[in-house]
Design a protein around this motif. Structure first.
Motif, PDB file in Angstrom:
ATOM      1  N   TRP A  58      -5.480  61.016  29.878  1.00  0.00           N
ATOM      2  CA  TRP A  58      -6.751  62.032  29.558  1.00  0.00           C
ATOM      3  C   TRP A  58      -6.728  63.237  30.239  1.00  0.00           C
ATOM      4  O   TRP A  58      -6.613  64.304  29.822  1.00  0.00           O
ATOM      5  CB  TRP A  58      -7.915  60.937  29.946  1.00  0.00           C
ATOM      6  N   VAL A  59      -6.669  63.101  31.767  1.00  0.00           N
ATOM      7  CA  VAL A  59      -6.537  64.325  32.546  1.00  0.00           C
ATOM      8  C   VAL A  59      -5.379  63.843  33.507  1.00  0.00           C
ATOM      9  O   VAL A  59      -5.585  63.450  34.745  1.00  0.00           O
ATOM     10  CB  VAL A  59      -7.660  64.856  33.313  1.00  0.00           C
ATOM     11  N   SER A  61      -3.225  65.348  35.503  1.00  0.00           N
ATOM     12  CA  SER A  61      -3.384  66.051  36.837  1.00  0.00           C
ATOM     13  C   SER A  61      -4.128  65.559  37.883  1.00  0.00           C
ATOM     14  O   SER A  61      -3.988  65.506  38.938  1.00  0.00           O
ATOM     15  CB  SER A  61      -3.799  67.629  36.660  1.00  0.00           C
ATOM     16  N   LEU A  62      -5.113  64.833  37.314  1.00  0.00           N
ATOM     17  CA  LEU A  62      -5.999  63.831  38.292  1.00  0.00           C
ATOM     18  C   LEU A  62      -5.909  62.344  38.115  1.00  0.00           C
ATOM     19  O   LEU A  62      -6.666  61.715  38.738  1.00  0.00           O
ATOM     20  CB  LEU A  62      -7.622  64.182  37.642  1.00  0.00           C
ATOM     21  N   LEU A  64      -6.514  60.568  35.651  1.00  0.00           N
ATOM     22  CA  LEU A  64      -7.373  59.824  34.668  1.00  0.00           C
ATOM     23  C   LEU A  64      -6.814  59.586  33.272  1.00  0.00           C
ATOM     24  O   LEU A  64      -5.891  60.351  32.866  1.00  0.00           O
ATOM     25  CB  LEU A  64      -8.601  60.858  34.527  1.00  0.00           C
ATOM     26  N   ARG A  65      -7.212  58.283  32.652  1.00  0.00           N
ATOM     27  CA  ARG A  65      -6.688  57.913  31.459  1.00  0.00           C
ATOM     28  C   ARG A  65      -7.736  57.467  30.560  1.00  0.00           C
ATOM     29  O   ARG A  65      -8.837  56.987  31.149  1.00  0.00           O
ATOM     30  CB  ARG A  65      -5.643  56.661  31.857  1.00  0.00           C
ATOM     31  N   TRP A  66      -7.428  57.344  29.414  1.00  0.00           N
ATOM     32  CA  TRP A  66      -8.416  56.733  28.355  1.00  0.00           C
ATOM     33  C   TRP A  66      -7.870  55.331  28.396  1.00  0.00           C
ATOM     34  O   TRP A  66      -7.026  54.755  27.530  1.00  0.00           O
ATOM     35  CB  TRP A  66      -8.001  57.307  27.022  1.00  0.00           C
TER      36      TRP A  66
END
Length: 490
Positions: A58-59, A61-62, A64-66
């Motif tokens: 998802w993001v 670089s951070l 974060l995932r779906w």
């Protein structure tokens, strides 16, 4: 694909209704929403059976995932959300909304369903928070625009209080989520649960747990941050009240399980006694309020505060039985509150108001099917054995009494208080039955429940009785996931 279908179908149809379908007739928009909610229900059932997963960046670089999945904790709530969305959409077949277009009304119902399902599917803490917040805007629209047409000032006030309280709770929850992710180094809820707070100092866990519990307590709601709920229920349309009680409140308790209880158990153990005390006070407060409340719809709302007190006591006990009790009581309250709000909403439509002080004909005489549904809902609400409300409350009291690892004297006292709360529930249920069901005359006549309303009422009555007589399948559905979170605790 079934998870994606369960999310994309209601979201896509809702967006289409808002952007291109606003000129549709009520029948056309209702048919479209019914079809979408039915397809979503099929997809959710398939997801619960197959247990697929979605895991996409998802993001990056951070980190974060779906990340979406189904387990025994989320499965009952996914089924409850999908089933009740079909029910409320079908219930509105013969009831065009007042205050706005039918397309926008049905779009709000589907958006609430989308946000709730995304919340229960989410396995990323940040994604969980985003999905949680999606639900608030369409629910606010349902309260302020489609609520009681005779009370515009109360609609606006209830909507404002709903936004202020939930925004405050969301702020605390967001700070807690960010602190948890920063300290644990991951936002993956499954990884956080397996780690169990390892590597996070005890005092830091306590701060994180306090932030998360405080934020989610507003959503449950827990005494004393419950005061937004009765006005919202009183002014919301029947469909809004059903989804608010049966779905939105469950998102708060589900968040308590996923975030503080599973991710920072040591910190949650320090906060748990306070949470349990507030839950017990809520049981008494809600019961006493119901004894004197004049508005029937508001009375059902206060009873929700009392019933959610049993849920938080079960969670706070820290035992496997307590968590099982909380999850069962979640589903039980969702079904029973939906039944009561459909019946009470129908009575309010027929009477013109819901004032218990107004003398009316006995519902058992003038509308026997509606009267039977009311009695079943009241009996389940007071925890009568053989109905769905009994198991969650009984097991919560038992879990509090045997809450080893917690201050035992305190929790046993709270168990006694919760038991007294069941007596109050019996008192206010009998009060409503005496005034509304038994009555003192046979006029004026009102129409009995029929067509789409009767279909919804019948399904909810069968569910209330069926899961009360045979609770095993629901308990078995949650058993494995509960053991993985709580471990070997009895």
């Amino acid at each position: 694909m079934v998870i994606l279908a369960a999310l994309v179908v209601p979201a896509a149809v809702a967006v289409w209704l808002l952007s291109a379908g606003r000129s549709l007739t009520h029948r056309a928009s209702n048919l479209l929403a019914t079809t979408a909610s039915a397809v979503t229900l099929v997809a959710v059932v398939a997801a619960v059976v197959v247990r697929p997963t979605v895991d996409r960046p998802w993001v990056p670089s951070l980190g974060l995932r779906w990340e979406l999945a189904v387990d025994g904790i989320s499965a009952p709530l996914l089924l409850l959300t999908a089933l009740l969305t079909v029910a409320v959409v079908v219930h509105t077949t013969d009831r065009p909304p007042v205050g706005g277009t039918s397309a926008a009304f049905h779009a709000c119902l589907l958006l609430v369903e989308f946000g709730a399902l995304a919340t229960f599917f989410a396995r990323d803490a940040v994604l969980f928070f985003v999905a949680f917040e999606v639900v608030l805007v369409p629910m606010w629209v349902l309260i302020t625009r489609y609520g009681d047409a005779h009370r515009p000032a109360e609609r606006a006030g209830a909507g404002a209080r709903f936004v202020l309280y939930t925004a405050f709770g969301s702020t605390l929850m967001l700070v807690g989520v960010l602190a948890l992710v920063a300290k644990a180094g991951t936002s993956d809820l499954d990884v956080l649960a397996r780690g169990g707070g390892h590597g996070i100092p005890g005092h830091t866990q306590a701060v994180i747990a306090a932030l998360l519990v405080a934020g989610l307590a507003v959503k449950v709601p827990v005494f004393p941050v419950h005061t937004w709920l009765p006005p919202a229920h009183t002014t919301a349309p029947t469909a809004g009240s059903v989804l608010l009680a049966a779905v939105l409140l469950k998102m708060g308790t589900y968040g308590l399980v996923r975030l503080p209880l599973a991710s920072v158990p040591e910190g949650f153990a320090r906060v748990a006694p306070v949470l349990a005390v507030l839950g017990a006070v809520g049981i008494l407060w809600g019961g006493l309020a119901c004894l004197v409340e004049r508005d029937l719809k508001r009375l059902v709302a206060y009873s929700s505060v009392a019933h959610m007190g049993f849920v938080v006591i079960g969670l706070a006990s820290g035992t496997r039985t307590g968590l099982q009790a909380a999850l069962f009581a979640n589903v039980a309250h969702g079904i029973v509150s939906a039944l009561l709000f459909v019946v009470v909403g129908g009575l309010k439509e027929r009477w013109g108001d819901a004032d218990l002080e107004t003398s009316r004909a006995a519902v058992r005489e003038v509308a026997p099917r509606l009267g039977f549904a009311l009695v079943v809902g009241l009996a389940a609400s007071l925890g009568l054995p053989g109905l769905i409300g009994f198991w969650g409350e009984f097991l919560s009291v038992y879990a509090a009494w045997s809450a080893e690892g917690r201050p035992l004297a305190l929790f046993r006292t709270l168990a006694v208080v919760a038991a007294v709360g069941t007596v109050l529930a019996a008192a206010y249920a009998l009060r409503v039955a005496r005034v509304v069901w038994a009555g003192d005359r046979n006029v004026p006549l009102i129409a009995d429940t029929r067509s789409s309303e009767w279909l919804v009422v019948a399904v909810l009555v069968v569910s209330t009785i069926g899961l009360g007589v045979v609770p095993g399948p629901l308990l078995a559905l949650t058993g494995g996931a509960v053991a993985s979170i709580v471990g070997a605790a009895p």
